[in-house]
Design a protein around this motif. Structure first.
Motif, PDB file in Angstrom:
ATOM      1  N   LEU A 119      17.781  -8.363  16.829  1.00 15.34           N
ATOM      2  CA  LEU A 119      17.321  -7.605  15.331  1.00 15.34           C
ATOM      3  C   LEU A 119      17.094  -6.253  15.528  1.00 15.34           C
ATOM      4  N   GLN A 120      15.553  -6.070  16.090  1.00 16.03           N
ATOM      5  CA  GLN A 120      15.357  -4.635  16.074  1.00 16.03           C
ATOM      6  C   GLN A 120      16.423  -4.096  16.193  1.00 16.03           C
ATOM      7  N   ALA A 121      16.787  -3.840  17.412  1.00 11.56           N
ATOM      8  CA  ALA A 121      17.860  -2.597  18.067  1.00 11.56           C
ATOM      9  C   ALA A 121      19.016  -1.898  16.907  1.00 11.56           C
ATOM     10  N   LEU A 122      19.715  -3.506  16.822  1.00 12.71           N
ATOM     11  CA  LEU A 122      20.587  -3.332  15.803  1.00 12.71           C
ATOM     12  C   LEU A 122      20.450  -2.563  14.582  1.00 12.71           C
ATOM     13  N   ARG A 123      19.397  -3.305  13.437  1.00 12.59           N
ATOM     14  CA  ARG A 123      18.766  -2.659  12.585  1.00 12.59           C
ATOM     15  C   ARG A 123      18.099  -1.323  12.251  1.00 12.59           C
ATOM     16  N   ASP A 124      17.081  -1.703  13.482  1.00 13.39           N
ATOM     17  CA  ASP A 124      16.251  -1.075  13.143  1.00 13.39           C
ATOM     18  C   ASP A 124      16.111   0.653  13.897  1.00 13.39           C
ATOM     19  N   LYS A 125      16.473   0.206  15.288  1.00 11.64           N
ATOM     20  CA  LYS A 125      17.049   1.718  15.529  1.00 11.64           C
ATOM     21  C   LYS A 125      18.843   1.825  15.774  1.00 11.64           C
ATOM     22  N   GLY A 126      19.336   1.474  15.391  1.00 10.98           N
ATOM     23  CA  GLY A 126      20.845   1.493  15.260  1.00 10.98           C
ATOM     24  C   GLY A 126      21.303   1.822  14.327  1.00 10.98           C
ATOM     25  N   GLY A 127      20.343   1.053  13.373  1.00 12.02           N
ATOM     26  CA  GLY A 127      20.995   1.924  11.835  1.00 12.02           C
ATOM     27  C   GLY A 127      22.071   1.023  11.104  1.00 12.02           C
ATOM     28  N   ILE A 128      22.905  -0.405  11.740  1.00 10.78           N
ATOM     29  CA  ILE A 128      24.155  -0.904  11.142  1.00 10.78           C
ATOM     30  C   ILE A 128      24.198  -1.446  10.517  1.00 10.78           C
ATOM     31  N   GLN A 130      26.151 -12.004  17.482  1.00 12.93           N
ATOM     32  CA  GLN A 130      25.565 -13.089  16.108  1.00 12.93           C
ATOM     33  C   GLN A 130      24.737 -12.297  14.396  1.00 12.93           C
ATOM     34  N   ILE A 131      23.964 -11.471  15.589  1.00 10.83           N
ATOM     35  CA  ILE A 131      23.100 -10.407  14.078  1.00 10.83           C
ATOM     36  C   ILE A 131      24.378  -9.800  13.596  1.00 10.83           C
ATOM     37  N   ALA A 132      25.403  -8.765  14.330  1.00  8.53           N
ATOM     38  CA  ALA A 132      26.166  -7.660  13.499  1.00  8.53           C
ATOM     39  C   ALA A 132      26.740  -8.810  12.841  1.00  8.53           C
ATOM     40  N   GLY A 142      28.085   8.739  16.367  1.00  6.25           N
ATOM     41  CA  GLY A 142      27.875   7.623  16.535  1.00  6.25           C
ATOM     42  C   GLY A 142      26.452   7.145  17.141  1.00  6.25           C
ATOM     43  N   VAL A 143      25.795   6.021  17.651  1.00  8.53           N
ATOM     44  CA  VAL A 143      24.620   5.451  18.074  1.00  8.53           C
ATOM     45  C   VAL A 143      24.327   4.850  18.858  1.00  8.53           C
ATOM     46  N   TYR A 144      23.938   5.492  19.916  1.00  8.34           N
ATOM     47  CA  TYR A 144      23.679   4.066  21.827  1.00  8.34           C
ATOM     48  C   TYR A 144      22.341   4.060  21.455  1.00  8.34           C
ATOM     49  N   VAL A 145      22.190   2.593  21.209  1.00 11.24           N
ATOM     50  CA  VAL A 145      21.293   1.625  22.137  1.00 11.24           C
ATOM     51  C   VAL A 145      20.740   0.625  23.324  1.00 11.24           C
TER      52      VAL A 145
END
Length: 327
Positions: free
Chosen positions: A136-145, A166-168, A232-235
């Motif tokens: 969740l934190q990687a995709l939403r907060d750091k990746g800005g999905i 699933q979160i994506a 693009g963003v790589y996390v």
């Protein structure tokens, strides 16, 4: 009570022993542990590898953390005088930052726990906390999905990756998962739009590019850079590889910045009740679900961690606690 004792480095040194039951402090609850799970951090502190782990949060010669285990689910049996959120009998789950979850009982600060989702078992609940929060934190907060983005999850079938898929999808992304083909059926069930078998196809050279890449398993950041769209963003989820940490922290940011691409490396979990409550709501709404690869008894914790580290599990590896005595 019974607990897994870690007095020397190495999985072979773990022992199931009788130890004194903890007494909760004023801000803690005493938890009857029903389940925990295997995690990379626990494996690292038990083995003392890579060596820098001993400098950060363990001892140079022997482990500082005597009872490992951080993901946790169970039932409250006693509360400290300052505890207001819980009462005896409440079913909870969370991340114990002081460890101690590989045991029949452990004391945990109340702010590290939230009510367990009502529609899953204790074993399933123990598979949730760190894996779901990292994703969740990687995709939403750091990746800005964002809705409509093309997202690639490298290591999609593992404990973190299965939540990331699933979160994506929850955030409206078009999701490509990378894993071995034996886990394809499971990931399609979780909502993946496309799957790539990394043993048969090099996804960094097939001409496809992505708005966001979230890598749980190790591959060179320069390979992933080729598969990123402009801006693009790589996390990265971090991990025990010294090479990976060196690339993520020192080399990668300079190389990525030149092309307008962004790298967020060495990402680790930030356990907090707000995010875990959000995950709980998604589970109860049927939007995401934990995937359990195998469940081991507390006495086989070493086998559970070994399978987690070398068996390429499809989902989380859970450690179940059967109680020999009542509180």
């Amino acid at each position: 009570m019974k607990a897994i004792s870690c007095l020397k480095y190495g999985l072979s040194e773990l022992k199931l022993e009788e130890v004194e039951k903890p007494v909760p402090r004023d801000n803690e609850v005493l938890l009857e542990v029903h389940a925990s799970s295997a995690t990379t951090h626990n494996l690292m502190i038990i083995e003392g590898k890579p060596f820098f782990v001993r400098l950060l949060d363990s001892g140079l010669v022997k482990p500082r953390i005597k009872i490992p285990g951080s993901d946790i689910s169970g039932r409250v049996v006693m509360v400290g005088k300052d505890v207001t959120k819980f009462k005896p009998g409440d079913e909870v789950f969370g991340v114990s930052t002081a460890f101690g979850a590989y045991a029949e009982y452990t004391a945990v600060p109340e702010h590290e726990l939230v009510p367990k989702p009502v529609n899953i078992s204790f074993e399933e609940a123990a598979a949730v906390p760190q894996g779901s929060l990292v994703a969740l934190q990687a995709l939403r907060d750091k990746g800005g999905i964002q809705k409509g983005q093309k997202v690639l999850i490298f290591g999609a079938s593992g404990g973190i990756g299965s939540f990331a898929v699933q979160i994506a999808k929850y955030f409206g992304a078009e999701v490509t998962g990378v894993c071995s083909s034996r886990n394809f059926d499971m990931l399609y069930t979780l909502g993946a739009d496309h799957l790539i078998d990394y043993t048969k196809q090099d996804y960094t050279k097939n001409g496809q590019t992505y708005d966001l890449i979230f890598a749980i398993a190790y591959r060179s950041i320069f390979d992933h850079k080729r598969a990123l769209k402009p801006n693009g963003v790589y996390v990265s989820a971090g991990g025990p590889s010294v090479t990976r940490i060196f690339q993520d922290m020192l080399i990668g940011p300079m190389v990525f910045k030149r092309d307008g691409k962004k790298l967020v490396g060495g990402w680790a979990v930030n356990p907090n009740a707000k995010d875990l409550l959000f995950v709980k709501e998604l589970i109860e709404a049927g939007r995401i679900k934990p995937v359990v690869d195998r469940c081991y008894p507390l006495s086989e914790t070493a086998k559970a961690l070994q399978h987690y580290g070398t068996g390429h599990p499809g989902g989380k590896v859970v450690i179940a606690v059967q109680h020999s005595t009542k509180f």
